[in-house]
Design a protein around this motif. Structure first.
Motif, PDB file in Angstrom:
ATOM      1  N   THR B 262     -25.107  13.271  -1.065  1.00 35.25           N
ATOM      2  CA  THR B 262     -24.610  12.857   0.257  1.00 35.25           C
ATOM      3  C   THR B 262     -24.063  14.042   1.025  1.00 35.25           C
ATOM      4  N   THR B 263     -23.302  14.875   0.317  1.00 35.27           N
ATOM      5  CA  THR B 263     -22.742  16.063   0.980  1.00 35.27           C
ATOM      6  C   THR B 263     -23.854  16.916   1.548  1.00 35.27           C
ATOM      7  N   ILE B 264     -24.922  17.106   0.743  1.00 32.06           N
ATOM      8  CA  ILE B 264     -26.025  17.938   1.196  1.00 32.06           C
ATOM      9  C   ILE B 264     -26.626  17.349   2.470  1.00 32.06           C
ATOM     10  N   GLY B 265     -26.813  16.027   2.481  1.00 31.72           N
ATOM     11  CA  GLY B 265     -27.367  15.374   3.667  1.00 31.72           C
ATOM     12  C   GLY B 265     -26.489  15.563   4.888  1.00 31.72           C
ATOM     13  N   LEU B 266     -25.162  15.486   4.655  1.00 31.28           N
ATOM     14  CA  LEU B 266     -24.242  15.586   5.792  1.00 31.28           C
ATOM     15  C   LEU B 266     -24.147  17.002   6.347  1.00 31.28           C
ATOM     16  N   GLN B 267     -24.726  17.971   5.638  1.00 29.78           N
ATOM     17  CA  GLN B 267     -24.630  19.349   6.102  1.00 29.78           C
ATOM     18  C   GLN B 267     -25.606  19.668   7.230  1.00 29.78           C
ATOM     19  N   VAL B 268     -26.512  18.725   7.537  1.00 27.06           N
ATOM     20  CA  VAL B 268     -27.528  19.015   8.545  1.00 27.06           C
ATOM     21  C   VAL B 268     -26.903  19.332   9.906  1.00 27.06           C
ATOM     22  N   GLY B 269     -25.892  18.548  10.284  1.00 24.50           N
ATOM     23  CA  GLY B 269     -25.207  18.832  11.544  1.00 24.50           C
ATOM     24  C   GLY B 269     -24.573  20.214  11.522  1.00 24.50           C
ATOM     25  N   THR B 270     -23.925  20.534  10.375  1.00 24.68           N
ATOM     26  CA  THR B 270     -23.314  21.857  10.218  1.00 24.68           C
ATOM     27  C   THR B 270     -24.367  22.949  10.350  1.00 24.68           C
TER      28      THR B 270
END
Lengths: 307, 335
Positions: B262-270
């Motif tokens: 999940t963390t990896i997925g959420l990094q897209v915005g970053t």
């Protein structure tokens, strides 16, 4: 004589409340100080505040004085350096150390203003959404989703393009993009607290909606908000510096750290010091605040408390 | 499962409309007359002004303008750049592979090092290695990317001459883009040294863009591992006498993977935020640099189109992450 009774009782209650507060603080400090990094962060941050307050006393020169015989002078310890300019001078002969010292005022002010703005507006929206539910909730939270769908720096950039480049507009833009996080957190906390017994009893006792929201519920949602505020503080400094670096934040000759980096960019292969020190100042400040944030999370998150 | 996905999609529609309103409103709330703003300092004759107002539809009522805008977007027309006169979508598609290539390299870099450091820090909890890694991770998380990029250029390009300063490949090489990914295209071209050149241009931008995701992934992996290592089934696995490597690899890590994914997925915005800064430092011809250039050139139709396209990408990726998460973890679907 008869009047003394209630007065003494009242005084005793005040003392008791003070005791309770002291005890709460002692408990908080106990958990916070276990995290050595957090204490170091706090010390560094306190020093930064002192530097910002006493900038005119500490800075060897003014931030804008140009010494025409000393363009791009290296730091004092390097060959060609000058003891008068400890960290060297920039392309127009301004003392870098003095500019950094004055720049701390901007970074800290940006952090305080942005976080206060984002916190106040986010908490109000989150309270309304969590307390009222229904269409108010849907409307507010959908708007927050929309803001969060954009990469924050891009949205801030576009907002500044609309409002016009400058420090104040940059702060407004950053507060705008950070505020949904506060709204979401407050809403979640309010929804968790809303049906607890103490809230219902206050409602039965006839508390108004405003009182229920602000006096009864809000103080119990503070912990996650404090942690988020710390993280936003460092984010605000980073994003303001990024905007300054891209030419959309504070404008030259303001000694804002990001703007200083933007001005120094063309000299990177000739004069390492004009680039290195402003960035180091940003890194140290943001790092210190993030260390504090970690410590606060440990101290305030009841799930992680060992007792 | 299908119901879950449909529910998520239904939630996205209002957000999509909101995003279009924001992008649409952006050009309208610019101070002053939009046509005059677009014309800049050149000035316009009154006839030309009226003609342009009509051409862009600014003389229509606002709701009609919005409906036209929405219809255009749904048919794939994201406007025309004011400076290059090409469709914004085409400009975007030309540059998008450059950003994706950089983002993929950055993500691979971040995942490999982030997961490895996270696991070792968790296993040796409290050791100097743990403290050093987590301290460094927090410093990485606090890093002003634009400065980090400049610093790496000073050291690795300026002092050591190991890596090039900017761009995607040496000017010596020229070939027609096939996939838009420079590493693949250079291989297809068969030119000697082209692939090497493309790779060496990727090194510094990859490190800069990957730094924050690396820090976040390392911290997340560590805390997920610590949580799992305290679970009963891990203790059972240990008690049965399994080798430590097997306990950690098979029992602990696989379960710690869910929050990490999940963390990896959420990094897209970053990554997209980081791409704006990274591309601008390394003159990387991707969508981040394209947006910065458009903003500074006041090419508002490009900014409008780009803003919308980027938001759509972030939204779609978040949706995919949500669905993947539900596939991995059935408990989410039940809620």
């Amino acid at each position: 004589m008869t009047n003394e009774g209630p007065a003494t009782v009242e005084a005793a209650t005040v003392v008791k409340q003070q005791d309770a507060r002291l005890q709460m603080f002692a408990e908080f400090w106990h958990y916070f100080s276990i995290n050595k990094g957090a204490v170091i962060g706090l010390v560094v941050f306190a020093l930064l505040i002192l530097v910002a307050i006493f900038a005119p006393l500490l800075a060897p020169h003014s931030a804008d004085d140009q010494f025409r015989d000393f363009f791009l002078t290296p730091p004092a310890w390097q060959e060609g350096g000058n003891a008068q300019f400890l960290l060297g001078t920039d392309a127009v002969g301004r003392d870098i150390l003095s500019r950094l010292i004055y720049g701390s005022r901007f970074s800290l002010a940006i952090g305080f203003v942005v976080v206060t703005t984002a916190l106040v507006s986010g908490v109000i929206l989150g309270l309304l959404a969590g307390y009222c539910r229904g269409w108010v909730d849907t409307l507010i939270m959908r708007i927050m989703d929309i803001i969060l769908a954009f990469p924050s720096l891009l949205l801030a950039l576009v907002l500044v393009a609309v409002l016009g480049p400058g420090l104040v507009n940059a702060m407004i833009a950053i507060a705008f993009v950070l505020q949904p996080h506060f709204a979401r957190l407050t809403r979640a906390a309010v929804m968790a607290e809303k049906n607890r017994e103490y809230v219902i009893s206050a409602k039965v006792a006839g508390a108004s909606h405003l009182r229920l929201m602000l006096v009864t519920i809000l103080p119990n949602c503070i912990a996650p908000l404090i942690v988020q505020a710390t993280l936003s503080f460092s984010n605000a400094i980073l994003e303001a510096a990024a905007l300054g670096f891209l030419g959309m934040g504070a404008q030259p000759p303001t000694p804002e750290w990001g703007t200083m980096l933007a001005e120094a960019r063309e000299f990177i292969l000739r004069a390492w010091w004009v680039v290195t020190f402003p960035g180091l100042a940003i890194l140290i400040t943001v790092f210190a605040i993030n260390l504090i944030g970690d410590g606060l999370r440990d101290a305030l998150d009841p799930k992680l408390k060992r007792s | 499962m299908l119901r879950y996905i449909l529910g998520k999609l239904a939630l996205i529609i209002p957000t999509f409309i909101g995003i279009t309103i924001l992008a649409f409103g952006f050009v309208r709330i610019l101070p002053g007359d939009p046509v005059l703003v677009l014309a800049g300092e050149r000035g316009l004759s009154p006839e030309r002004h009226t003609a342009l107002m009509h051409q862009f539809g600014f003389d229509l009522p606002i709701w009609q303008q919005y409906l036209t805008y929405l219809t255009n977007i749904l048919s794939g027309d994201f406007g025309t750049s004011f400076s290059t006169k090409t469709p914004v979508l085409r400009d975007f598609l030309v540059r998008f592979p450059a950003t994706v290539e950089l983002a993929i390299f950055a993500m691979i870099f971040a995942i490999i090092f982030g997961v490895a450091f996270g696991i070792f820090a968790a296993i040796r909890r409290g050791s100097w290695f743990d403290q050093l890694t987590m301290g460094t991770a927090l410093a990485g998380y606090s890093m002003p990317l634009f400065w980090w990029g400049l610093l790496l250029i000073i050291v690795f390009s300026g002092m050591l001459h190991w890596t090039p300063v900017s761009g995607r490949i040496d000017l010596l090489y020229f070939f027609k883009p096939v996939t838009g990914f420079m590493t693949i295209d250079s291989l297809i071209s068969g030119q000697k040294g082209a692939f090497r050149s493309a790779l060496s241009h990727l090194i510094l931008p990859t490190i800069v863009l990957g730094t924050i995701p690396l820090a976040v992934i390392a911290r997340q992996t560590r805390s997920a591992m610590l949580e799992v290592l305290g679970e009963d089934y891990v203790r059972t696995a240990r008690a049965k006498g399994l080798a430590p490597r097997r306990v950690i690899g098979l029992h602990a890590f696989r379960n710690a993977l869910i929050p990490v994914v999940t963390t990896i997925g959420l990094q897209v915005g970053t990554l997209l935020t980081g791409a704006i800064l990274t591309e601008s430092i390394f003159s990387w011809p991707g969508i981040g640099k394209w947006m910065i250039d458009a903003i500074s050139k006041r090419d508002y139709f490009t900014v409008q189109g780009g803003l919308l396209l980027i938001a759509l990408i972030v939204m779609s990726v978040n949706l995919i992450v949500d669905v993947l998460y539900a596939v991995i973890n059935p408990r989410i679907r039940a809620n």
